[in-house]
Design an enzyme around this catalytic site. Structure first.
Site, PDB file in Angstrom:
ATOM      1  N   GLU A   1      16.497 -19.842   0.018  1.00 18.08           N
ATOM      2  CA  GLU A   1      16.309 -18.400  -0.660  1.00 18.08           C
ATOM      3  C   GLU A   1      16.307 -18.793  -1.904  1.00 18.08           C
ATOM      4  O   GLU A   1      15.380 -17.980  -2.801  1.00 18.08           O
ATOM      5  CB  GLU A   1      17.576 -17.681  -0.144  1.00 18.08           C
TER       6      GLU A   1
ATOM      7  N   CYS B   1       0.698  -1.260   0.172  1.00 17.19           N
ATOM      8  CA  CYS B   1      -0.153  -0.020   0.023  1.00 17.19           C
ATOM      9  C   CYS B   1       0.924   1.378   0.046  1.00 17.19           C
ATOM     10  O   CYS B   1       2.085   1.163   0.658  1.00 17.19           O
ATOM     11  CB  CYS B   1      -1.139   0.147   1.232  1.00 17.19           C
TER      12      CYS B   1
ATOM     13  N   LYS C   1       5.994  -5.398  -1.542  1.00 15.63           N
ATOM     14  CA  LYS C   1       7.403  -5.332  -0.981  1.00 15.63           C
ATOM     15  C   LYS C   1       7.588  -4.986   0.544  1.00 15.63           C
ATOM     16  O   LYS C   1       8.421  -5.697   0.837  1.00 15.63           O
ATOM     17  CB  LYS C   1       8.135  -4.069  -1.862  1.00 15.63           C
TER      18      LYS C   1
ATOM     19  N   TRP D   1      -2.944  -3.041  -1.441  1.00 13.65           N
ATOM     20  CA  TRP D   1      -2.927  -4.180  -1.421  1.00 13.65           C
ATOM     21  C   TRP D   1      -3.922  -4.860  -0.725  1.00 13.65           C
ATOM     22  O   TRP D   1      -4.136  -4.706   0.444  1.00 13.65           O
ATOM     23  CB  TRP D   1      -1.424  -4.617  -0.960  1.00 13.65           C
TER      24      TRP D   1
ATOM     25  N   LYS E   1      12.820 -17.456  -4.251  1.00 12.73           N
ATOM     26  CA  LYS E   1      13.018 -16.495  -5.598  1.00 12.73           C
ATOM     27  C   LYS E   1      12.341 -17.264  -6.579  1.00 12.73           C
ATOM     28  O   LYS E   1      11.577 -16.446  -7.328  1.00 12.73           O
ATOM     29  CB  LYS E   1      14.570 -16.320  -5.676  1.00 12.73           C
TER      30      LYS E   1
ATOM     31  N   GLU F   1       8.624 -17.160  -5.909  1.00 14.21           N
ATOM     32  CA  GLU F   1       7.812 -15.765  -5.874  1.00 14.21           C
ATOM     33  C   GLU F   1       7.607 -15.070  -7.323  1.00 14.21           C
ATOM     34  O   GLU F   1       6.658 -14.402  -7.588  1.00 14.21           O
ATOM     35  CB  GLU F   1       9.044 -14.574  -5.250  1.00 14.21           C
TER      36      GLU F   1
ATOM     37  N   ARG G   1       5.978  -1.285  -3.893  1.00 12.43           N
ATOM     38  CA  ARG G   1       5.733  -1.783  -2.564  1.00 12.43           C
ATOM     39  C   ARG G   1       4.660  -2.995  -3.107  1.00 12.43           C
ATOM     40  O   ARG G   1       4.375  -3.568  -2.084  1.00 12.43           O
ATOM     41  CB  ARG G   1       5.110  -0.845  -1.665  1.00 12.43           C
TER      42      ARG G   1
ATOM     43  N   ASN H   1      -3.563   2.606   4.959  1.00 10.01           N
ATOM     44  CA  ASN H   1      -2.612   1.454   5.029  1.00 10.01           C
ATOM     45  C   ASN H   1      -2.850   0.784   6.339  1.00 10.01           C
ATOM     46  O   ASN H   1      -2.997   1.579   7.465  1.00 10.01           O
ATOM     47  CB  ASN H   1      -1.226   2.063   4.671  1.00 10.01           C
ATOM     48  N   GLY H   2      -2.825  -0.473   6.313  1.00  7.60           N
ATOM     49  CA  GLY H   2      -2.934  -1.319   7.501  1.00  7.60           C
ATOM     50  C   GLY H   2      -4.281  -1.925   7.682  1.00  7.60           C
ATOM     51  O   GLY H   2      -5.000  -2.148   6.901  1.00  7.60           O
TER      52      GLY H   2
ATOM     53  N   HIS I   1      14.380 -38.953   3.427  1.00  6.91           N
ATOM     54  CA  HIS I   1      13.771 -39.203   4.580  1.00  6.91           C
ATOM     55  C   HIS I   1      12.332 -38.589   4.012  1.00  6.91           C
ATOM     56  O   HIS I   1      11.567 -38.122   4.733  1.00  6.91           O
ATOM     57  CB  HIS I   1      13.954 -38.446   5.637  1.00  6.91           C
TER      58      HIS I   1
END
Length: 612
Positions: free
Chosen positions: A485, A2, A607, A77, A489, A492, A27, A102-103, A508
């Protein structure tokens, strides 16, 4: 996530508002909108909203002729309510109050019920509409007072900007748990005032910034502003000159910001290490020497990519310093019964320094008696930087792409410095080792540049990956978090399902997934676990799996049928994770590029995660 921009001027401010939204696109968002006080149209509130990109909003505004000297705008968002136009901000109350937010408002259902009994009708599914109607219900001719009374009834996290039909040339903002800055015009914008969720939004308009504190309510007007704290007492906040990174939003020769930021890593590492002539606790703060002498453990709290940097640091801290280290997902930590250790050093890691879950974990740890705290983040003015005893700034510069790259590698560099500083303070770092580690750190930018030169070979691999729907990443020891990581990536930005495992865990369970359709990416540095890793790779080949191996030059892993090898130029010891993650970033980027996804703004992601 946002973004907010608001302004009071004497000119048509709509182009500035739209440009501010463009600067906040990084963002993440799924709708956007703008509202103005239309003096030429009888003082009405007018707005334009879309569930497309800011470019579409700009086209709407131009076509409709929307103009005004006072306005607010927003990228949303979705949390409460789907990403549809009726839920896009700005939200109106009876065409008299306009709000962007925002929030998350935690008590919105209770307030919604109360407001319905007062005759307010709800058109959206958002919690934001509660704020708009609540302010309207308190309005008696003074917007500043109405906002103060309204926010006193809100529970949750928010940053808001509000204006009303009856009071042109006035915007009111408030923050609690979400960032909000006040901009004071200078030069060509002298006399104008602004609100924004990020100083980046005001780049090129003003560099005179005030960072509001939690509980603050601020009003802006022509050539004036005023701020009160949570108790309604007038306060002065520091006016700072902020470099707003105008150049950071230019792509230059790159196709995407993510690609640009991958290639900025040598410089970002150099900047992060600038000024470190020797290892000393004081590089983390004036009181660090006493703190480091007092602690007997390290607790690390972070989310997402930052969490993986913490997992990597655990190996360093325990092996080099000998300090017990626990790493936790920040969003989980405060919801379990933990065992406090007041002698532990609490380390919080965040690119923005505003990550809601990590901030909440920090506050929870402090409430349990953890007095020794350190923030590793990229923004000096962030809430996290202000709320910890110690601080190390990663000077990565602005990171626009949602999928973090240079923020991660600079976090690793900072965490390795922390490891060395703790080791030295505890008598576990000899002069010879200090000199060797410093030499390797200074060589990192050149070593990274050599890894980046592997891009053409990685592009060839990405063509094969682009047709896959699943991938497995393997690493051992220090490189298992790097495998995590790498998998993150890929999922995402390419939307390929990817998982990471310690290579020894193959038998396993994960080995059941291995077929010729499942590429297996393996991180194979020439370290003490290499021979064990080779055995794990044979397990994959025996089941028909196809291996894609990032190996060191001297690891003696040869390409063969079903085994594809790219060799990194050199083995880098303890700092190897910083080098090995870069080809994984490039693999994810070029695979996403081949699949045609929105690399910089992947679906459903934001973001800066400022809601829980």
């Amino acid at each position: 996530m946002c973004g907010i921009v608001g302004a009071v001027t004497t000119r048509n401010i709509v182009p500035v508002l739209i440009e501010g939204l463009r600067r906040l696109e990084y963002r993440g968002y799924d709708s956007c909108g703008v509202a103005v006080h239309d003096a030429s149209g009888g003082g009405q509130l007018r707005r334009a909203r879309t569930v497309s990109r800011v470019a579409d909003l700009d086209a709407q505004v131009r076509e409709s002729g929307l103009t005004g000297s006072t306005g607010i705008c927003h990228t949303r968002w979705a949390t409460h309510g789907a990403p549809v136009t009726v839920n896009a901000h700005p939200i109106f109350s009876r065409d008299e109050i306009a709000v962007v937010h925002n929030g998350i408002i935690e008590n919105y259902e209770e307030l919604r019920t109360q407001l319905k009994t007062r005759g307010y009708k709800f058109e959206s599914a958002t919690d934001t509409e509660v704020i708009a109607h609540l302010i309207h219900s308190h309005y008696a001719g003074d917007l500043f007072t109405a906002v103060q009374r309204a926010v006193a009834e809100l529970r949750g996290a928010y940053a808001i900007a509000v204006f009303c039909k009856a009071e042109p040339l006035r915007v009111v903002g408030a923050r609690q748990g979400n960032p909000l800055v006040l901009g004071v015009g200078a030069g060509q914008s002298a006399g104008e005032t602004f609100l924004a969720s990020d100083a980046m939004a005001l780049a090129g308009t003003t560099d005179q910034i005030i960072y509001l504190e939690d509980g603050d309510v601020a009003e802006i007007g022509l050539g004036r502003y005023a701020i009160v704290d949570s108790g309604g007492k007038p306060v002065e906040r520091e006016l700072r000159t902020v470099s707003a990174y105008a150049g950071a939003v230019e792509l230059g020769p790159f196709q995407h910001f993510m690609q640009k930021e991958i290639f900025e890593q040598p410089q970002a590492i150099a900047d992060t290490l600038e000024g470190v002539a020797g290892i000393a606790p004081e590089i983390f703060g004036n009181t660090a020497k006493n703190v480091f002498a007092a602690v007997d453990a390290v607790h690390i709290y972070a989310c997402g990519t930052s969490y993986y940097s913490g997992l990597t640091a655990k190996f360093w801290l325990e092996a080099i310093v000998g300090l017990p280290t626990q790493v936790e997902v920040a969003s989980e930590y405060r919801y379990r019964a933990s065992v406090p250790n007041p002698r532990a050093l609490v380390v919080v890691i965040s690119q923005s320094g505003e990550t809601a879950d990590t901030l909440a974990a920090l506050k929870h740890a402090q409430s349990l008696g953890h007095a020794h705290t350190l923030a590793i983040c990229n923004v000096a003015s962030s809430a996290m930087a202000r709320q910890t005893e110690l601080l190390y700034l990663t000077r990565a510069g602005v990171e626009i792409g949602v999928a973090s790259t240079k923020a991660f590698t600079t976090q690793l560099a900072a965490l390795f410095l922390l490891t060395l500083a703790l080791a030295k303070s505890r008598g576990r770092l000899s002069a010879e080792d200090e000199a060797r580690h410093l030499k390797n750190l200074r060589h990192l930018p050149a070593a990274l540049a050599s890894v980046l030169a592997l891009e053409p070979r990685i592009i060839a691999w990405s063509e094969r990956f682009s047709h896959k729907e699943h991938a497995l990443f393997l690493g051992r020891g220090l490189h298992y978090p790097i495998a995590l990581e790498g998998a993150l990536k890929l999922k995402e930005i390419s939307y390929i399902h990817a998982e990471a495992y310690p290579a020894g865990e193959l038998k396993h369970g994960p080995l059941a997934l291995v077929t010729e359709a499942m590429p297996v990416v393996t991180i194979a540095p020439n370290d003490a676990l290499l021979e064990k890793l080779k055995s794990n790779m044979q397990e994959v080949r025996a089941r028909g799996g196809e291996l894609y191996v990032f190996a060191d030059a001297d690891s003696h892993i040869a390409s063969s049928d079903g085994v594809h090898v790219i060799r990194l130029p050199e083995h880098y010891g303890a700092l190897s994770p910083i080098l090995h993650v870069v080809p994984l970033q490039l693999l994810a980027y070029h695979t996403a590029l081949a699949r045609g996804t929105d690399v910089d703004k992947p679906r459903n992601l934001a973001k800066s995660v400022t809601v829980e």
